[in-house]
Design a protein around this motif. Sequence first.
Motif, short mmCIF file in Angstrom:
data_model
loop_
_atom_site.label_atom_id
_atom_site.label_comp_id
_atom_site.label_asym_id
_atom_site.label_seq_id
_atom_site.Cartn_x
_atom_site.Cartn_y
_atom_site.Cartn_z
N VAL A 1 20.61 -3.84 1.23
CA VAL A 1 21.02 -3.51 -0.07
C VAL A 1 20.01 -3.31 -1.13
O VAL A 1 19.20 -4.31 -1.03
N SER A 2 20.07 -2.37 -1.77
CA SER A 2 18.74 -2.16 -2.78
C SER A 2 18.89 -3.29 -3.63
O SER A 2 19.78 -3.86 -4.39
N ALA A 3 17.72 -3.94 -4.10
CA ALA A 3 17.49 -4.96 -4.89
C ALA A 3 17.70 -4.64 -6.57
O ALA A 3 17.50 -5.39 -7.49
N ILE A 4 17.80 -3.23 -6.88
CA ILE A 4 18.02 -2.94 -8.20
C ILE A 4 19.20 -1.97 -8.13
O ILE A 4 19.18 -1.05 -8.99
N SER A 5 20.10 -2.39 -7.36
CA SER A 5 21.50 -1.62 -7.42
C SER A 5 22.21 -1.75 -8.70
O SER A 5 21.86 -2.95 -9.59
N ILE A 6 23.25 -1.02 -8.98
CA ILE A 6 23.94 -1.31 -10.29
C ILE A 6 24.36 -2.56 -10.76
O ILE A 6 24.64 -2.92 -11.83
N ASN A 7 24.62 -3.21 -9.53
CA ASN A 7 25.39 -4.55 -9.61
C ASN A 7 24.46 -5.73 -9.91
O ASN A 7 24.82 -6.95 -9.92
N THR A 8 23.26 -5.43 -10.09
CA THR A 8 22.07 -6.44 -10.06
C THR A 8 21.69 -6.50 -11.59
O THR A 8 21.96 -5.38 -12.19
N PRO A 9 20.86 -7.44 -12.19
CA PRO A 9 20.59 -7.65 -13.32
C PRO A 9 19.61 -6.46 -13.69
O PRO A 9 19.46 -5.73 -14.58
N VAL A 10 18.79 -6.14 -12.74
CA VAL A 10 17.66 -5.01 -12.65
C VAL A 10 18.37 -3.70 -12.76
O VAL A 10 17.96 -2.73 -13.90
N GLY A 11 19.39 -3.48 -12.24
CA GLY A 11 20.00 -2.40 -12.25
C GLY A 11 20.71 -2.08 -13.66
O GLY A 11 20.77 -0.97 -14.13
N GLN A 12 21.30 -3.18 -14.14
CA GLN A 12 21.66 -3.16 -15.69
C GLN A 12 20.61 -2.72 -16.72
O GLN A 12 20.85 -2.15 -17.65
N GLN A 13 19.20 -3.34 -16.14
CA GLN A 13 18.23 -3.17 -17.33
C GLN A 13 18.01 -1.56 -17.16
O GLN A 13 17.54 -0.87 -18.26
N ILE A 14 18.01 -1.07 -15.85
CA ILE A 14 17.97 0.58 -15.84
C ILE A 14 18.99 1.27 -16.75
O ILE A 14 18.63 2.12 -17.41
N LEU A 15 20.32 0.91 -16.39
CA LEU A 15 21.29 1.43 -17.01
C LEU A 15 21.05 1.36 -18.72
O LEU A 15 21.49 2.36 -19.48
N SER A 16 20.49 0.22 -19.02
CA SER A 16 20.61 0.22 -20.49
C SER A 16 19.32 0.90 -21.04
O SER A 16 19.38 1.38 -22.24
N ASP A 17 18.36 1.02 -20.30
CA ASP A 17 17.04 1.99 -20.67
C ASP A 17 17.69 3.51 -20.85
O ASP A 17 17.38 4.07 -21.87
N PHE A 18 18.67 4.09 -20.05
CA PHE A 18 19.26 5.41 -20.08
C PHE A 18 20.01 5.42 -21.36
O PHE A 18 20.04 6.49 -22.08
N LYS A 19 21.00 4.23 -21.23
CA LYS A 19 21.94 4.55 -22.66
C LYS A 19 21.12 4.45 -23.95
O LYS A 19 21.54 4.92 -24.92
N ASN A 20 20.03 3.75 -23.96
CA ASN A 20 19.37 3.58 -25.09
C ASN A 20 17.87 4.55 -25.24
O ASN A 20 16.79 4.23 -25.45
N TRP A 21 18.13 5.74 -24.55
CA TRP A 21 17.13 6.97 -24.30
C TRP A 21 16.38 6.97 -25.69
O TRP A 21 15.21 7.26 -25.54
N ARG A 22 16.97 7.14 -26.65
CA ARG A 22 16.32 7.24 -27.97
C ARG A 22 15.28 6.40 -28.34
O ARG A 22 14.10 6.62 -28.90
N ILE A 23 15.37 5.00 -28.02
CA ILE A 23 14.58 4.01 -28.09
C ILE A 23 13.38 3.93 -27.12
O ILE A 23 12.23 3.95 -27.14
#
Length: 339
Positions: free
Chosen positions: A17-39
């Motif tokens: 299982v990927s260590a950076i899947s969406i269910n992991t803290p790292v995956g959530q960090q990546i998702l936050s990066d995309f959601k806050n793409w302006r910043i």
Amino acid sequence: FSSKTVACHARGIMPKVSAISINTPVGQQILSDFKNWRITGFSPWGKNIGGVCHYKSSQAYQIVSKNAFRSQAIKIAEIARKQMPAHEATDISDARAADTGNDTNLPIDLEKTNPQEEDEEDGDDGDGGDDGEYILSEEESSSDDGLDGFEAIDPCELHNSREPFFSQYPTGDKLLAIFPLDGDVLDTRAHKFEFVDNNTRIQRWGKVPKERQNCVALIGLGSEEPTTLGFTEVDLMVLHVEIKRRLEANKYKRDKNGDIWEIRATLQLPFRCNPELYNKSGKSITSFRMMNNGRGFSWGYFWVLAWSPPKPKAAKRIGGQFVKNLSIDESSVYTEKTY
């Protein structure tokens, strides 16, 4: 489970299982990066999703390979696009229209009116479940699958990569300067450094390679010789005229060895420095240090020290001596004896 997961279990292999899947803290960090793409500047659309800049932006992302990060980032970006508010899509449309002059030029992913159709075509169930349990098989982890567009140059890979830079010491009075070299990189005599602007900047002078000044050396076979009217071959003739025009336009001057020098780079210093080169021990040296990686990249480096005013010389004190006048027979008014 996904088909890859089932296949792994069928073969008796424990899926990774990927260590950076969406269910992991790292995956959530990546998702936050995309959601806050302006910043963050990491947009969830386009062909550079999961590029090198994004991968290197956090140490947490580097627990996996670049390929695995990009593959997972593409999946998380899809989730981010689905969760993006409607006004975000409008803002993106306006920004793209301002750049292209076409108000209908939306990102490809946002032009789709029915994301469910896209999910069905891709074989996903549309709920993002697979994104949280992304499986890397042995074959996938060692292949180039999922690298569509990864060959595209990410701007950060080239941004200022040829510019000189420095590393300042915490004491604030010493720094290491590194200058990437070009031209005749293996010739140490082809590079010179000059302190300018009251020793607040360092310029690197480079010797123009002889080949740069010769059309035959650039594209010829080496045996072509110009006639009294010039070159007869059209390509050589045109290139010769262009080289001559550029040299004259730059008002070039040759030194006593017939070489042409030009400023290739300038480094702005954070302080005024002594106009000397030093080694890391602080000892003055007469030439810079040069290294190369054996594949065409060379660089020069040296240390510089902050300028300090010279210490004032102590005032010279003149002392007196006791003298005795001699007798008239032994002396004159100008003769004295010192004890």
